[in-house]
Design a protein around this motif. Structure first.
Motif, mmCIF file in Angstrom:
data_model
loop_
_atom_site.group_PDB
_atom_site.id
_atom_site.type_symbol
_atom_site.label_atom_id
_atom_site.label_comp_id
_atom_site.label_asym_id
_atom_site.label_seq_id
_atom_site.Cartn_x
_atom_site.Cartn_y
_atom_site.Cartn_z
ATOM 1 N N SER A 117 22.075 -35.363 9.599
ATOM 2 C CA SER A 117 21.175 -35.175 8.471
ATOM 3 C C SER A 117 21.957 -35.053 7.164
ATOM 4 C CB SER A 117 20.313 -33.935 8.684
ATOM 5 O OG SER A 117 19.484 -33.735 7.580
ATOM 6 N N SER A 118 23.065 -34.297 7.175
ATOM 7 C CA SER A 118 23.835 -34.146 5.941
ATOM 8 C C SER A 118 24.524 -35.462 5.564
ATOM 9 C CB SER A 118 24.847 -33.010 6.058
ATOM 10 O OG SER A 118 25.839 -33.320 6.998
ATOM 11 N N ALA A 119 24.986 -36.223 6.553
ATOM 12 C CA ALA A 119 25.585 -37.530 6.270
ATOM 13 C C ALA A 119 24.536 -38.462 5.675
ATOM 14 C CB ALA A 119 26.181 -38.137 7.533
ATOM 15 N N HIS A 120 23.324 -38.395 6.212
ATOM 16 C CA HIS A 120 22.218 -39.211 5.699
ATOM 17 C C HIS A 120 21.897 -38.809 4.256
ATOM 18 C CE1 HIS A 120 18.551 -41.550 5.663
ATOM 19 N NE2 HIS A 120 17.879 -40.465 5.301
ATOM 20 N N ASP A 121 21.888 -37.506 3.989
ATOM 21 C CA ASP A 121 21.606 -37.028 2.635
ATOM 22 C C ASP A 121 22.699 -37.472 1.655
ATOM 23 O OD1 ASP A 121 19.295 -35.840 3.523
ATOM 24 O OD2 ASP A 121 20.149 -33.814 3.632
ATOM 25 N N ARG A 122 23.964 -37.416 2.094
ATOM 26 C CA ARG A 122 25.061 -37.863 1.231
ATOM 27 C C ARG A 122 24.936 -39.356 0.937
ATOM 28 N NH1 ARG A 122 28.140 -34.447 4.536
ATOM 29 N NH2 ARG A 122 28.899 -36.227 5.730
ATOM 30 N N THR A 123 24.610 -40.143 1.969
ATOM 31 C CA THR A 123 24.454 -41.587 1.788
ATOM 32 C C THR A 123 23.303 -41.875 0.830
ATOM 33 O OG1 THR A 123 25.327 -41.990 3.983
ATOM 34 C CG2 THR A 123 24.067 -43.770 2.985
ATOM 35 N N ARG A 124 22.196 -41.168 1.013
ATOM 36 C CA ARG A 124 21.054 -41.336 0.104
ATOM 37 C C ARG A 124 21.417 -40.964 -1.323
ATOM 38 N NH1 ARG A 124 15.417 -38.890 1.878
ATOM 39 N NH2 ARG A 124 14.733 -39.758 -0.087
ATOM 40 N N GLY A 125 22.189 -39.875 -1.464
ATOM 41 C CA GLY A 125 22.615 -39.447 -2.793
ATOM 42 C C GLY A 125 23.499 -40.483 -3.462
ATOM 43 N N ARG A 126 24.437 -41.054 -2.696
ATOM 44 C CA ARG A 126 25.315 -42.104 -3.243
ATOM 45 C C ARG A 126 24.513 -43.328 -3.646
ATOM 46 N NH1 ARG A 126 29.112 -41.645 1.530
ATOM 47 N NH2 ARG A 126 30.157 -39.715 1.082
ATOM 48 N N LEU A 127 23.578 -43.722 -2.787
ATOM 49 C CA LEU A 127 22.743 -44.887 -3.084
ATOM 50 C C LEU A 127 21.902 -44.634 -4.336
ATOM 51 C CD1 LEU A 127 21.801 -47.693 -2.250
ATOM 52 C CD2 LEU A 127 20.086 -46.601 -0.799
ATOM 53 N N HIS A 128 21.350 -43.444 -4.444
ATOM 54 C CA HIS A 128 20.545 -43.083 -5.614
ATOM 55 C C HIS A 128 21.393 -43.140 -6.890
ATOM 56 C CE1 HIS A 128 17.269 -41.268 -7.817
ATOM 57 N NE2 HIS A 128 18.097 -40.342 -8.274
ATOM 58 N N ARG A 129 22.635 -42.616 -6.832
ATOM 59 C CA ARG A 129 23.533 -42.665 -7.992
ATOM 60 C C ARG A 129 23.913 -44.108 -8.337
ATOM 61 N NH1 ARG A 129 25.427 -38.146 -5.411
ATOM 62 N NH2 ARG A 129 27.167 -39.258 -4.439
ATOM 63 N N LEU A 130 24.162 -44.929 -7.317
ATOM 64 C CA LEU A 130 24.517 -46.328 -7.552
ATOM 65 C C LEU A 130 23.358 -47.070 -8.215
ATOM 66 C CD1 LEU A 130 26.501 -48.679 -7.302
ATOM 67 C CD2 LEU A 130 25.554 -49.119 -5.024
ATOM 68 N N ILE A 131 22.141 -46.819 -7.763
ATOM 69 C CA ILE A 131 20.973 -47.470 -8.374
ATOM 70 C C ILE A 131 20.830 -47.039 -9.834
ATOM 71 C CG2 ILE A 131 18.444 -47.567 -8.335
ATOM 72 C CD1 ILE A 131 18.695 -47.509 -5.224
ATOM 73 N N GLY A 132 21.036 -45.751 -10.097
ATOM 74 C CA GLY A 132 20.991 -45.262 -11.479
ATOM 75 C C GLY A 132 22.071 -45.902 -12.332
ATOM 76 N N GLU A 133 23.267 -46.010 -11.767
ATOM 77 C CA GLU A 133 24.380 -46.635 -12.476
ATOM 78 C C GLU A 133 24.084 -48.102 -12.761
ATOM 79 O OE1 GLU A 133 29.052 -47.773 -11.663
ATOM 80 O OE2 GLU A 133 28.146 -46.173 -10.479
ATOM 81 N N LEU A 134 23.547 -48.808 -11.759
ATOM 82 C CA LEU A 134 23.192 -50.216 -11.961
ATOM 83 C C LEU A 134 22.129 -50.368 -13.046
ATOM 84 C CD1 LEU A 134 23.145 -51.565 -8.300
ATOM 85 C CD2 LEU A 134 24.569 -52.417 -10.172
ATOM 86 N N ALA A 135 21.159 -49.449 -13.073
ATOM 87 C CA ALA A 135 20.105 -49.517 -14.091
ATOM 88 C C ALA A 135 20.692 -49.311 -15.488
ATOM 89 C CB ALA A 135 19.029 -48.479 -13.806
#
Length: 174
Positions: free
Chosen positions: A5-23
């Protein structure tokens, strides 16, 4: 919380930051494309310079615009080490992007004689897109690096009970 669950949350957090960065990168880049194409077409209309020279001038104007947008908007949270180092790296990678971008226009214009105003803008736009892929990767991974993660202390797992040897466990099950 489980490890999965924590690995999934970290991956989601990274993906969310990457999407924000791309935007944010896309916003600055989109405005930079407008600056680039606008300067290109003004230069072509107002001067007698060759198409690729106008394109190089427009690209330099857009690079200056993009640096300000990337430093103070997209990557404002990134480490601010040596400003000289950052500017030199930005200039070097921007110069490579300039060659990529204007190389596409140069080949289309001079090798294939695609030299009308619409064709020039199409090839200029295609060159910008190609160079943008290179610029995104280098700006985020080299110029505006993420700060080094703080080292997390490793806490050894202590077992409270020693499991029974396999043979004894098998006898307990029977």
């Amino acid at each position: 919380m489980s490890t999965t669950s924590s690995a999934h949350d970290r991956t989601r957090g990274r993906l969310h930051r990457l999407i924000g960065e791309l935007a944010k990168f896309g916003t600055v880049g989109g405005l930079g494309v407008l600056v680039n194409l606008g300067a290109f077409n003004i230069c072509r209309a107002a001067t007698g310079l060759a198409v690729v020279r106008c394109s190089v001038i427009a690209t330099v104007v857009a690079i200056a615009f993009n640096y300000a947008g990337l430093r103070y908007f997209t990557y404002r949270d990134r480490e601010r080490g040596s400003r000289t180092r950052e500017l030199l790296l930005f200039a070097a990678f921007s110069a490579v992007g300039l060659v990529i971008e204007n190389g596409v226009l140069y080949v289309a214009t001079y090798a294939f004689d695609l030299n009308g105003p619409v064709q020039n803008n199409f090839w200029k736009f295609l060159g910008i897109g190609t160079a943008t892929l290179f610029r995104f990767w280098t700006y985020r991974s080299v110029v505006f690096k993420l700060p080094a993660p703080a080292e997390t202390p490793v806490i050894p797992i202590q077992r409270t009970a020693t499991p029974a040897p396999r043979k004894e466990r098998a006898e307990q099950v029977r």
